[in-house]
Scaffold this active site. Structure first.
Site, PDB file in Angstrom:
ATOM      1  N   LYS A  22      58.265   7.320  81.452  1.00 15.19           N
ATOM      2  CA  LYS A  22      57.131   8.250  81.037  1.00 15.19           C
ATOM      3  C   LYS A  22      56.780   9.524  82.077  1.00 15.19           C
ATOM      4  CE  LYS A  22      52.636   7.096  81.625  1.00 15.19           C
ATOM      5  NZ  LYS A  22      51.687   8.306  82.182  1.00 15.19           N
ATOM      6  N   ASN A  23      56.586   9.086  83.160  1.00 14.42           N
ATOM      7  CA  ASN A  23      56.177  10.024  84.179  1.00 14.42           C
ATOM      8  C   ASN A  23      57.035  11.029  84.717  1.00 14.42           C
ATOM      9  OD1 ASN A  23      53.653   9.005  84.130  1.00 14.42           O
ATOM     10  ND2 ASN A  23      53.776   7.898  85.729  1.00 14.42           N
ATOM     11  N   CYS A 116      44.153   8.912  82.327  1.00 16.28           N
ATOM     12  CA  CYS A 116      43.306   7.592  82.358  1.00 16.28           C
ATOM     13  C   CYS A 116      42.298   8.048  83.459  1.00 16.28           C
ATOM     14  CB  CYS A 116      44.056   6.699  83.130  1.00 16.28           C
ATOM     15  SG  CYS A 116      45.374   5.789  81.797  1.00 16.28           S
ATOM     16  N   ARG A 121      40.663  12.754  90.414  1.00 19.65           N
ATOM     17  CA  ARG A 121      41.890  13.146  90.160  1.00 19.65           C
ATOM     18  C   ARG A 121      41.592  14.895  90.189  1.00 19.65           C
ATOM     19  NH1 ARG A 121      45.229   9.831  85.708  1.00 19.65           N
ATOM     20  NH2 ARG A 121      46.725  10.545  86.911  1.00 19.65           N
ATOM     21  N   ASP A 304      50.568   2.295  90.137  1.00 15.74           N
ATOM     22  CA  ASP A 304      50.832   1.865  88.670  1.00 15.74           C
ATOM     23  C   ASP A 304      51.140   0.353  88.496  1.00 15.74           C
ATOM     24  OD1 ASP A 304      49.968   4.544  88.300  1.00 15.74           O
ATOM     25  OD2 ASP A 304      52.072   5.062  87.996  1.00 15.74           O
ATOM     26  N   ARG A 396      50.414   4.411  74.616  1.00 16.12           N
ATOM     27  CA  ARG A 396      50.520   5.844  75.423  1.00 16.12           C
ATOM     28  C   ARG A 396      51.661   5.593  76.488  1.00 16.12           C
ATOM     29  NH1 ARG A 396      46.454   7.359  79.268  1.00 16.12           N
ATOM     30  NH2 ARG A 396      48.219   8.489  79.917  1.00 16.12           N
TER      31      ARG A 396
HETATM   32  N1  EPU Z   1      45.001  14.428  94.589  1.00 14.20           N
HETATM   33  C1  EPU Z   1      43.971  15.305  95.131  1.00 14.20           C
HETATM   34  N2  EPU Z   1      44.329  16.536  94.679  1.00 14.20           N
HETATM   35  C2  EPU Z   1      45.272  16.821  93.902  1.00 14.20           C
HETATM   36  C3  EPU Z   1      46.245  15.951  93.400  1.00 14.20           C
HETATM   37  C4  EPU Z   1      45.920  14.834  93.929  1.00 14.20           C
HETATM   38  O1  EPU Z   1      42.941  14.859  95.609  1.00 14.20           O
HETATM   39  O2  EPU Z   1      45.220  18.313  93.681  1.00 14.20           O
HETATM   40  C5  EPU Z   1      44.724  12.746  94.814  1.00 14.20           C
HETATM   41  C6  EPU Z   1      44.460  12.402  93.530  1.00 14.20           C
HETATM   42  O3  EPU Z   1      43.003  12.106  93.357  1.00 14.20           O
HETATM   43  C7  EPU Z   1      44.947  10.772  93.997  1.00 14.20           C
HETATM   44  C8  EPU Z   1      46.146  10.969  94.803  1.00 14.20           C
HETATM   45  O4  EPU Z   1      46.125  12.231  95.181  1.00 14.20           O
HETATM   46  O5  EPU Z   1      44.003  10.060  94.625  1.00 14.20           O
HETATM   47  C9  EPU Z   1      47.694  10.790  94.310  1.00 14.20           C
HETATM   48  O6  EPU Z   1      47.515  11.527  92.954  1.00 14.20           O
HETATM   49  P1  EPU Z   1      48.904  12.532  92.205  1.00 14.20           P
HETATM   50  O7  EPU Z   1      48.625  13.664  92.188  1.00 14.20           O
HETATM   51  O8  EPU Z   1      50.010  11.812  93.179  1.00 14.20           O
HETATM   52  O9  EPU Z   1      48.867  11.595  90.577  1.00 14.20           O
HETATM   53  P2  EPU Z   1      49.087  12.433  89.548  1.00 14.20           P
HETATM   54  O10 EPU Z   1      50.078  13.337  89.559  1.00 14.20           O
HETATM   55  O11 EPU Z   1      47.871  12.625  89.012  1.00 14.20           O
HETATM   56  C10 EPU Z   1      51.077  10.779  88.791  1.00 14.20           C
HETATM   57  C11 EPU Z   1      51.269   9.596  87.732  1.00 14.20           C
HETATM   58  C12 EPU Z   1      50.192   8.440  87.788  1.00 14.20           C
HETATM   59  C13 EPU Z   1      50.802   7.775  89.086  1.00 14.20           C
HETATM   60  C14 EPU Z   1      50.390   8.789  90.239  1.00 14.20           C
HETATM   61  C15 EPU Z   1      50.677   8.176  91.620  1.00 14.20           C
HETATM   62  C16 EPU Z   1      51.897  11.273  85.825  1.00 14.20           C
HETATM   63  C17 EPU Z   1      51.461  11.820  84.578  1.00 14.20           C
HETATM   64  N3  EPU Z   1      50.919  10.492  86.377  1.00 14.20           N
HETATM   65  O12 EPU Z   1      49.579  11.030  88.790  1.00 14.20           O
HETATM   66  O13 EPU Z   1      50.731   7.687  86.808  1.00 14.20           O
HETATM   67  O14 EPU Z   1      49.418   6.838  89.205  1.00 14.20           O
HETATM   68  O15 EPU Z   1      51.301   9.879  89.953  1.00 14.20           O
HETATM   69  O16 EPU Z   1      51.950   7.773  91.341  1.00 14.20           O
HETATM   70  O17 EPU Z   1      52.920  11.431  86.365  1.00 14.20           O
HETATM   71  C18 EPU Z   1      50.212   5.736  85.026  1.00 14.20           C
HETATM   72  O18 EPU Z   1      51.442   6.302  84.940  1.00 14.20           O
HETATM   73  O19 EPU Z   1      49.338   4.991  84.728  1.00 14.20           O
HETATM   74  C19 EPU Z   1      49.725   6.965  86.079  1.00 14.20           C
HETATM   75  C20 EPU Z   1      48.075   7.147  86.381  1.00 14.20           C
END
Ligand code: EPU
Length: 416
Positions: A22-23, A116, A121, A304, A396
């Protein structure tokens, strides 16, 4: 709201084939619009997040054809217009359109993404990267207008190795003038998949999978054929199902190296595993030892899989601990696990799981995707009937979950 009704206690045996990640898929689809040609991607999972991205592409004027596991995207007729909030808030990955449109057209208007509700975030790191490439960002409430006369390769240092900000930096800089150096990048396999996809289109990206990525901008990207890697989180979830209630349950079409942080913990607990490069055979373990786990960016233990793992920890003999370092609100499953018979206490970002406790069927609710997966696992192992509400969250992210689990012996069905 859909529900899953599960009669627990059935032994799971047979084979579950893992779908595309998915990701990764949710990043490759927006990334496709950076191409000036036709892009074909295989191993696209059939999940609702993909439908939401397809809706955005079609809204912008792309031609999208889905055929079995393939998706073909022709973005040559795209009109770069504002993406309405009601579609961007359907999922987190909608913000990959921010960087892809900025990278191609140097202008984008869209709203804060959804996803989610597991923490605040923020997207500050993505915006910081856009600014480092010379873009200006205007924020009005939830709306972002981002412009650049020219995107120029820059130096981006992420405050934390964010998956989303790493991918957004790749997409925004791939067609910039000059070289971008991205430091403290996320190292997840999905990042490597995105970089490989862009390189197949003619991009010049090196270092993906390490914490320093170099992106040498190119003026044009061509059509290409690419493939989505197997979903390591789906794989981990079903390996955990096997550890709870499996008998020689084979999880195939995975990359076992991608879930080594999980399988090492399972071995520490005493779960019987046969690990090959692309499959894992797992059976229910007896007298499992408790373990201590902390979530981290790849190759650490993935956040995750933290909630799905919690279900198994209720079956270890003794006290296990689980510390969540990525998201501040990813313990919403605990209340429901306790309702089903678990003994878990929360202390800030850490939970303490006392085992072993028998689980029994209850009415519970999926508050988010992986909380839902955790409750489905608990229901499979529990005595009696469990009704998991709000399973839209689960569907999802897990392709054909009901069919895959039924095929290996689970008594599971969906109800409206
Ligand atoms: N963060 C910030 N600022 C930013 C970006 C991130 O403070 O600009 C913080 C976030 O709040 C969090 C941490 O950094 O505490 C990590 O966030 P990251 O950006 O790595 O996560 P993401 O890109 O929003 C993706 C996956 C998530 C998965 C995370 C970590 C997708 C669409 N989502 O999220 O997947 O948990 O990486 O591996 O790729 C899931 O599949 O259930 C899911 C939530």
């Amino acid at each position: 709201m859909k529900k899953m009704v599960i009669n627990g206690g059935r032994i799971l045996t047979g084979e579950i084939k893992i779908s595309g990640a998915k990701n990764s898929a949710v990043a490759l689809i927006p990334a496709a619009l950076l191409s000036d040609g036709v892009v074909k991607i295989d191993n696209i999972p059939n999940i609702s997040d993909i439908d939401a991205l397809r809706e955005i592409l079609e809204y912008l004027g792309a031609t999208v054809v889905r055929d079995k596991s393939y998706i073909t995207i022709d973005s040559s007729e795209i009109v770069n217009k504002e993406i309405p909030e009601n579609i961007s808030k359907k999922l987190r990955a909608s913000y990959y359109f921010m960087s892809a449109l900025l990278g191609k057209y140097k202008h984008v208007e869209m709203y804060f993404p959804g996803g989610c509700s597991i923490g605040a975030r923020p997207i500050d790191q993505t915006l910081k990267a856009f600014r480092a490439l010379g873009a200006t960002v205007k924020e009005e409430g939830n709306k972002f207008t981002i412009d650049a006369e020219e995107l120029i390769g820059g130096h981006v240092y992420l405050d934390m190795p964010s998956v989303g900000a790493t991918i957004n930096t790749l997409l925004a800089s791939v067609r910039a003038k000059g070289t971008t150096i991205l430091e403290n990048a996320a190292k997840e396999p999905e990042i490597v998949n995105v970089a490989t996809f862009l390189n197949n289109m003619g991009a010049k990206i090196t270092g993906a999978g390490t914490s320093e990525i170099r992106i040498k901008g190119v003026s044009k990207l061509t059509g290409c054929f690419s493939e989505v890697i197997p979903d390591r989180i789906e794989a981990g979830t079903y390996v955990l199902a096997g550890a709870l209630i499996g008998k020689d349950l084979k999880i195939s079409n995975l990359i076992s190296e991608h879930i080594e942080s999980l399988t090492l913990k399972l071995e520490e607990m005493g779960v019987p595993l046969k690990i090959e490069e692309d499959s894992i055979v797992v059976s229910k373990g007896e007298h499992l030892k408790p373990v201590n786990v902390k979530t981290l960016g790849y190759p650490g233990f993935p956040t995750d899989l933290q909630q799905p793992l919690t279900t198994l920890l209720t079956q270890c003999e003794g006290t296990s601990t689980l510390e969540e370092t990525i998201y501040e609100n990813r313990f919403q499953n605990v209340e429901y696990l306790n309702k089903m018979g678990a003994d878990i206490t929360i202390n800030k970002r850490k939970i303490y799981i006392e085992g072993k406790t028998p689980l029994h069927g209850e009415e519970v609710s999926a508050t988010d995707l992986r909380a839902g997966a955790c409750l489905v696992l608990a229901a499979l192992a529990a005595k009696g009937k469990t009704v998991v509400g709000n399973v839209e969250h689960v569907l999802r992210g897990y392709e054909n979950m009901i069919e895959k689990l039924s095929n290996v012996g689970a008594d599971i069905k969906e109800e409206n």
